[in-house]
Structure formats: C-alpha cells, structure tokens
Enzyme design. Structure first.
Site, PDB file in Angstrom:
ATOM      1  N   GLY A   1      85.870  52.349  33.904  1.00 49.23           N
ATOM      2  CA  GLY A   1      84.682  51.611  34.323  1.00 49.23           C
ATOM      3  C   GLY A   1      85.045  50.429  35.208  1.00 49.23           C
ATOM      4  O   GLY A   1      84.972  49.269  34.778  1.00 49.23           O
ATOM      5  N   TYR A   2      85.448  50.723  36.447  1.00 43.42           N
ATOM      6  CA  TYR A   2      85.777  49.671  37.401  1.00 43.42           C
ATOM      7  C   TYR A   2      84.629  49.495  38.402  1.00 43.42           C
ATOM      8  O   TYR A   2      84.010  48.438  38.481  1.00 43.42           O
ATOM      9  CB  TYR A   2      87.057  50.030  38.160  1.00 43.42           C
ATOM     10  CG  TYR A   2      88.358  49.596  37.511  1.00 43.42           C
ATOM     11  CD1 TYR A   2      88.482  49.503  36.135  1.00 43.42           C
ATOM     12  CD2 TYR A   2      89.483  49.297  38.280  1.00 43.42           C
ATOM     13  CE1 TYR A   2      89.693  49.118  35.552  1.00 43.42           C
ATOM     14  CE2 TYR A   2      90.686  48.910  37.706  1.00 43.42           C
ATOM     15  CZ  TYR A   2      90.782  48.832  36.341  1.00 43.42           C
ATOM     16  OH  TYR A   2      91.968  48.453  35.782  1.00 43.42           O
TER      17      TYR A   2
ATOM     18  N   GLU B   1      97.627  53.913  38.004  1.00 44.76           N
ATOM     19  CA  GLU B   1      96.724  54.884  38.639  1.00 44.76           C
ATOM     20  C   GLU B   1      97.267  55.304  40.004  1.00 44.76           C
ATOM     21  O   GLU B   1      97.293  56.483  40.339  1.00 44.76           O
ATOM     22  CB  GLU B   1      95.322  54.268  38.790  1.00 44.76           C
ATOM     23  CG  GLU B   1      94.331  55.240  39.406  1.00 44.76           C
ATOM     24  CD  GLU B   1      92.908  54.680  39.498  1.00 44.76           C
ATOM     25  OE1 GLU B   1      92.708  53.491  39.185  1.00 44.76           O
ATOM     26  OE2 GLU B   1      92.020  55.441  39.892  1.00 44.76           O
TER      27      GLU B   1
ATOM     28  N   GLU C   1      92.886  52.150  53.468  1.00 45.27           N
ATOM     29  CA  GLU C   1      92.824  50.880  54.221  1.00 45.27           C
ATOM     30  C   GLU C   1      93.198  49.711  53.298  1.00 45.27           C
ATOM     31  O   GLU C   1      93.931  48.795  53.704  1.00 45.27           O
ATOM     32  CB  GLU C   1      91.425  50.645  54.792  1.00 45.27           C
ATOM     33  CG  GLU C   1      91.017  51.570  55.924  1.00 45.27           C
ATOM     34  CD  GLU C   1      90.517  52.928  55.431  1.00 45.27           C
ATOM     35  OE1 GLU C   1      90.436  53.134  54.193  1.00 45.27           O
ATOM     36  OE2 GLU C   1      90.225  53.790  56.269  1.00 45.27           O
TER      37      GLU C   1
HETATM   38  C1  LIG Z   1      87.432  61.172  43.625  1.00 48.61           C
HETATM   39  C2  LIG Z   1      87.017  59.775  43.214  1.00 48.61           C
HETATM   40  C3  LIG Z   1      87.050  59.410  41.883  1.00 48.61           C
HETATM   41  C4  LIG Z   1      86.661  58.114  41.496  1.00 48.61           C
HETATM   42  N1  LIG Z   1      86.664  57.810  40.158  1.00 48.61           N
HETATM   43  C5  LIG Z   1      86.322  56.565  39.765  1.00 48.61           C
HETATM   44  C6  LIG Z   1      86.327  56.242  38.369  1.00 48.61           C
HETATM   45  O1  LIG Z   1      86.590  57.088  37.508  1.00 48.61           O
HETATM   46  N2  LIG Z   1      85.991  54.995  38.005  1.00 48.61           N
HETATM   47  C7  LIG Z   1      85.686  54.030  38.913  1.00 48.61           C
HETATM   48  O2  LIG Z   1      85.457  52.894  38.499  1.00 48.61           O
HETATM   49  N3  LIG Z   1      85.636  54.307  40.241  1.00 48.61           N
HETATM   50  C8  LIG Z   1      85.943  55.561  40.689  1.00 48.61           C
HETATM   51  N4  LIG Z   1      85.907  55.884  42.027  1.00 48.61           N
HETATM   52  C9  LIG Z   1      85.413  54.882  42.981  1.00 48.61           C
HETATM   53  C10 LIG Z   1      86.506  54.315  43.887  1.00 48.61           C
HETATM   54  O3  LIG Z   1      87.370  53.496  43.195  1.00 48.61           O
HETATM   55  C11 LIG Z   1      85.778  53.590  45.040  1.00 48.61           C
HETATM   56  O4  LIG Z   1      85.067  54.576  45.766  1.00 48.61           O
HETATM   57  C12 LIG Z   1      86.770  52.896  45.964  1.00 48.61           C
HETATM   58  O5  LIG Z   1      87.344  51.798  45.324  1.00 48.61           O
HETATM   59  C13 LIG Z   1      86.118  52.457  47.283  1.00 48.61           C
HETATM   60  O6  LIG Z   1      84.979  51.679  47.050  1.00 48.61           O
HETATM   61  P1  LIG Z   1      83.582  51.983  47.766  1.00 48.61           P
HETATM   62  O7  LIG Z   1      83.298  53.461  47.557  1.00 48.61           O
HETATM   63  O8  LIG Z   1      82.592  50.999  47.250  1.00 48.61           O
HETATM   64  O9  LIG Z   1      83.832  51.803  49.307  1.00 48.61           O
HETATM   65  P2  LIG Z   1      83.734  50.416  50.195  1.00 48.61           P
HETATM   66  O10 LIG Z   1      84.433  49.367  49.438  1.00 48.61           O
HETATM   67  O11 LIG Z   1      82.259  50.249  50.453  1.00 48.61           O
HETATM   68  O12 LIG Z   1      84.505  50.841  51.450  1.00 48.61           O
HETATM   69  C14 LIG Z   1      83.945  51.599  52.536  1.00 48.61           C
HETATM   70  C15 LIG Z   1      84.991  51.703  53.644  1.00 48.61           C
HETATM   71  O13 LIG Z   1      85.322  50.391  54.146  1.00 48.61           O
HETATM   72  C16 LIG Z   1      86.730  50.152  54.054  1.00 48.61           C
HETATM   73  N5  LIG Z   1      86.994  48.757  53.690  1.00 48.61           N
HETATM   74  C17 LIG Z   1      86.383  48.039  52.713  1.00 48.61           C
HETATM   75  N6  LIG Z   1      86.919  46.794  52.638  1.00 48.61           N
HETATM   76  C18 LIG Z   1      87.929  46.746  53.570  1.00 48.61           C
HETATM   77  C19 LIG Z   1      88.865  45.752  53.968  1.00 48.61           C
HETATM   78  N7  LIG Z   1      88.902  44.536  53.382  1.00 48.61           N
HETATM   79  N8  LIG Z   1      89.766  46.053  54.961  1.00 48.61           N
HETATM   80  C20 LIG Z   1      89.762  47.287  55.556  1.00 48.61           C
HETATM   81  N9  LIG Z   1      88.875  48.261  55.224  1.00 48.61           N
HETATM   82  C21 LIG Z   1      87.976  48.003  54.243  1.00 48.61           C
HETATM   83  C22 LIG Z   1      87.222  51.085  52.960  1.00 48.61           C
HETATM   84  O14 LIG Z   1      88.605  51.400  53.072  1.00 48.61           O
HETATM   85  C23 LIG Z   1      86.320  52.311  53.176  1.00 48.61           C
HETATM   86  O15 LIG Z   1      86.864  53.141  54.173  1.00 48.61           O
HETATM   87  C24 LIG Z   1      86.254  57.163  42.466  1.00 48.61           C
HETATM   88  C25 LIG Z   1      86.221  57.545  43.820  1.00 48.61           C
HETATM   89  C26 LIG Z   1      86.586  58.834  44.195  1.00 48.61           C
HETATM   90  C27 LIG Z   1      86.514  59.219  45.646  1.00 48.61           C
END
Ligand SMILES: Cc1cc2nc3c(=O)[nH]c(=O)nc-3n(C[C@H](O)[C@H](O)[C@H](O)COP(=O)(O)OP(=O)(O)OC[C@H]3O[C@@H](n4cnc5c(N)ncnc54)[C@H](O)[C@@H]3O)c2cc1C
Length: 392
Positions: free
Chosen positions: A130-131, A247, A377
C-alpha cells in the site's frame, strides 16, 4: 557437507518429493502459488508448497529460527541450479518472500519477526503493498492516507491505488501520514495492516485488456495496533526506501528462465535455424549481447547479495539494478518475440502454442516493470543524485 554432495542429495530429494505435475512450465496462472488464505490451489501445488516449506526451502537463505532454510549462498545457488535443471517451478512467490520478509528480517522487532516470518515461509499469508495513492506515485512522499493515535492503536483513513492483488491479500504493508505538520518525508509511518480489519474495502480496476491484478483500496476508520509499526513512528520514510531497495532488486532479478541449455539460444535455433550456431548473424549477435548483459547483471546481483549477507543494507545502487534489469529484460523479451516472428503475434487462439503465448504475454508484462517500484526516469534521477552525486 561439500557442495557436490549437497548437489547430489538435493537432486535426489527434489526428485523424490516434487509432485510430477510441478516439473515443466506452469499451464496457467493458477499453477503459480502466491499462498494466502483467500486462494485455493490445486492439490499438487499445495503439496509442493508444503514439502518445500517444511524444509525452509521456500525461503532458503532465511534463518532457520524463523522457519527459513539457513542455506549459504553457494548452497542456494546449487538448489536453484538443480531446480532449473529439472525444470521445477518455485513452490511459492509473492511480496512476502521478496519484499516484506527481507525487510522485517532487517528492520523488524523480534515480535514482528516471530509473528510474520514463519507464516510467510509456509505461504499461509499473502501480502500486498500500500504505497501509491491517486495523487502520489513518483512523488510518493506526498501521500495523504492519515493515521491518528487512539490509545494503543492508530485509526487510518484514506485511499491507495494500483494495489496489485489487494483482493487476494491477507495483509498489507502500508505507508501512512502520522504527522501532517512535519516536512513531508518526516511525517510518514510504515505499518502492517490486516486486510480483514473492519473498514478495509477493495475494488478491482479493470484495464482495457479485460481484468487486471490492480485494485483500489479504501480505508475507513481502520484500527491498527501500534505494535504493528515497523521502525519508528514518523520514521517510515527510511523503512519505505529500504523496502524499495528489496523491491527494485527483485524486479531486476526478473529472469526465471536461466536453465542450463539456454532457452534464448534454443529458441533462436528452433525458430531461426542453425545447428551449432544460430543461422541469422544479426539474431546471433543480439542473442550474444543479451546473454552478456544478463551475465554481467547476474554477477553484480551476486556481489550485492554477498554484501547483504555481510550485513550491509541495500543502498541507492538498487536503482541501478532496477533500471538496468528492467531495460535488459525488456530488450530480451522483445528479442524473443522477434525470434518467434509471426508466432509472436498471438494473444489467444489455436494457431499458437502455450510457450509462444507465454513469451508474448511476458513481453507485454515487461513494460510494467519499468513503472512499478518507481519508474525508469525516477531511477535515473536517484542514480544521478545519490550514486553519482550530481547536483539537482
Ligand atoms: C505493474 C505495476 C504494479 C504496481 N503495483 C503496485 C502495488 O502493488 N502497490 C503500489 O503501491 N503501487 C503499485 N504500482 C504503482 C507504481 O508504483 C506507480 O505507478 C509508479 O510509482 C509511478 O507513479 P504514477 O503512476 O503516479 O506516475 P507519475 O508519478 O504520475 O509519473 C508519470 C510519468 O512522469 C514521470 N515523472 C514523474 N516525476 C518525475 C520526475 N521528478 N523526473 C522525471 N520524470 C518524472 C514518470 O517517470 C512517468 O513516466 C504498480 C505499477 C505497475 C505498473
């Protein structure tokens, strides 16, 4: 016992104890055991889990006192090699083994270790993470799910998203905000929450491809004992990062198909042609490059495991594993699909065999590796700042 004797005994034991259907590629996702109370597994899958857990070999490196196998790294290598040689599938997988278990061994109180590690080894409890929250992905420290103290408990309110397999999990490791006034990283606590606690509800997220493992998790006035804090109250950011280290290393260690005989080379020989060597020189070159990249990553991962065994905590270099492992994996999966040619275009249907469909699905899944656990990224940012010391 020397390693060759250990190898021989291990092979004999595996042959005598593994149910026949556990040899070879799993036929469906149901044959992959994630453990837990909420999923019923076929008899052989359960028997394989039980015999391996009895020996501590679901978690072969973990200390015996918590139910692990207590094997040395060399012994674990032999065990993995023998399992790969026999094409035996792992008896258990999941976030318990790869994330929260290693974290608790490193950071948990003795009470938390005794309560949670043995059920992880036995596959009795399935965990979810739950992150992420609707507004907090890459900027994880901006999370808003709050936890307020009430006697011996916290009361939690908020929402998590992208919680993989939350609908099947028994427990969640969760990040919550315990001090809204502190600097964002300093007001976070890492808790262990029972998914069956009143106030927890889970809604699966449907993706364009049909179902998905993702869920939204809603948390309404959920009580969590203060005894379930890992580390210190408001000290959860360091714990969260330590878990991400596990992880990211786990995501980097994505190749499960490293059996002697080399499936990539075999695949190329089968689909592209060639006896002693692959017929197409370009494919041959790319296969060689892929094998070399993977070998380098393996050696570096081995070094890091040695360092972990010597008591060093994983540091920001895990971002290198995550980035490089993910990229290597994506390139390798792409190459496999190219080697298949038109046979790599299948999603379902009679024109494709199970192995071909598996390769295509693994290729599609590998894209998610570059997002989960922190996007590529973000890893590059961490490497630039924390490893290379470049300015913001
Ligand atoms: C297969 C899968 C399983 C997952 N399972 C879990 C889970 O079990 N539990 C959980 O808690 N989460 C889970 N996640 C979520 C995952 O951790 C998030 O999707 C991830 O951290 C990215 O966050 P976001 O989707 O909000 O994207 P955003 O943070 O909105 O990013 C969108 C884009 O902008 C870029 N970006 C954002 N900030 C910056 C920066 N400072 N510099 C450069 N580029 C940037 C990112 O790299 C990305 O390309 C899962 C995701 C996937 C795909």
């Amino acid at each position: 016992m020397d390693l060759e004797q250990f190898r021989e005994e291990t092979r004999q034991w595996l042959l005598a104890n593994a149910p026949k259907s556990m040899f070879g590629t799993p036929k469906s996702m149901d044959d992959i055991c994630w453990g837990g109370r909420k999923t019923h597994y076929p008899t052989d899958v359960k028997r394989w889990l039980d015999v391996m857990a009895e020996r501590g070999w679901t978690a072969p490196t973990w200390p015996k006192q918590y139910g692990g196998g207590g094997l040395s790294r060399d012994e674990v290598k032999v065990l993995n090699q023998e399992m790969a040689r026999l094409q035996l599938r792992p008896p258990l997988t999941g976030f318990g083994l790869s994330m929260i278990g290693p974290l608790l061994l490193q950071e948990g109180s003795e009470a938390l270790k005794r309560t949670h590690i043995p059920p992880i080894v036995r596959g009795e409890i399935r965990w979810c993470q739950g992150y992420s929250e609707p507004g907090s992905g890459s900027d994880l420290a901006s999370l808003q799910t709050k936890a307020e103290v009430d006697g011996d408990s916290f009361v939690l309110n908020g929402q998590k998203v992208w919680t993989s397999y939350a609908d099947k999990a028994d427990w969640m490791f969760i990040l919550v905000r315990t001090d809204p006034k502190a600097k964002k990283q300093e007001g976070i606590t890492f808790l262990l929450m029972d998914m069956d606690a009143p106030g927890v509800s889970v809604k699966p997220i449907r993706l364009i491809s049909g179902t998905s493992p993702f869920c939204e998790t809603f948390i309404e006035n959920v009580r969590v004992s203060r005894a379930n804090v890992v580390g210190q109250v408001n000290g959860g950011w360091a714990i969260a990062k330590a878990l991400l280290g596990h992880e990211r290393t786990m995501i980097a260690d994505v190749f499960k198909d490293r059996v002697p005989g080399n499936p990539l080379v075999e695949l190329a020989r089968r689909y592209v042609g060639g006896d002693s060597r692959i017929a197409d020189p370009i494919i041959r070159d790319r296969v060689t490059q892929s094998e070399m990249d993977q070998h380098c990553l393996d050696l570096t991962l081995d070094r890091s495991r040695d360092s972990a065994k010597a008591g060093h905590k994983p540091g920001p270099e895990t971002s290198i594993f995550k980035y490089y492992g993910t990229e290597t994996n994506m390139r390798r999966r792409e190459l496999m699909v190219e080697i298949l040619g038109p046979q790599g275009l299948g999603w379902e249907g009679n024109g494709f065999d199970g192995k071909e469909l598996g390769i295509t699905r693994d290729w599609l899944r590998s894209r998610g590796n570059s997002i989960e656990g922190g996007t590529s990224e973000i890893q590059l940012n961490v490497i630039a700042k924390r490893v290379l010391g470049l300015p913001d």
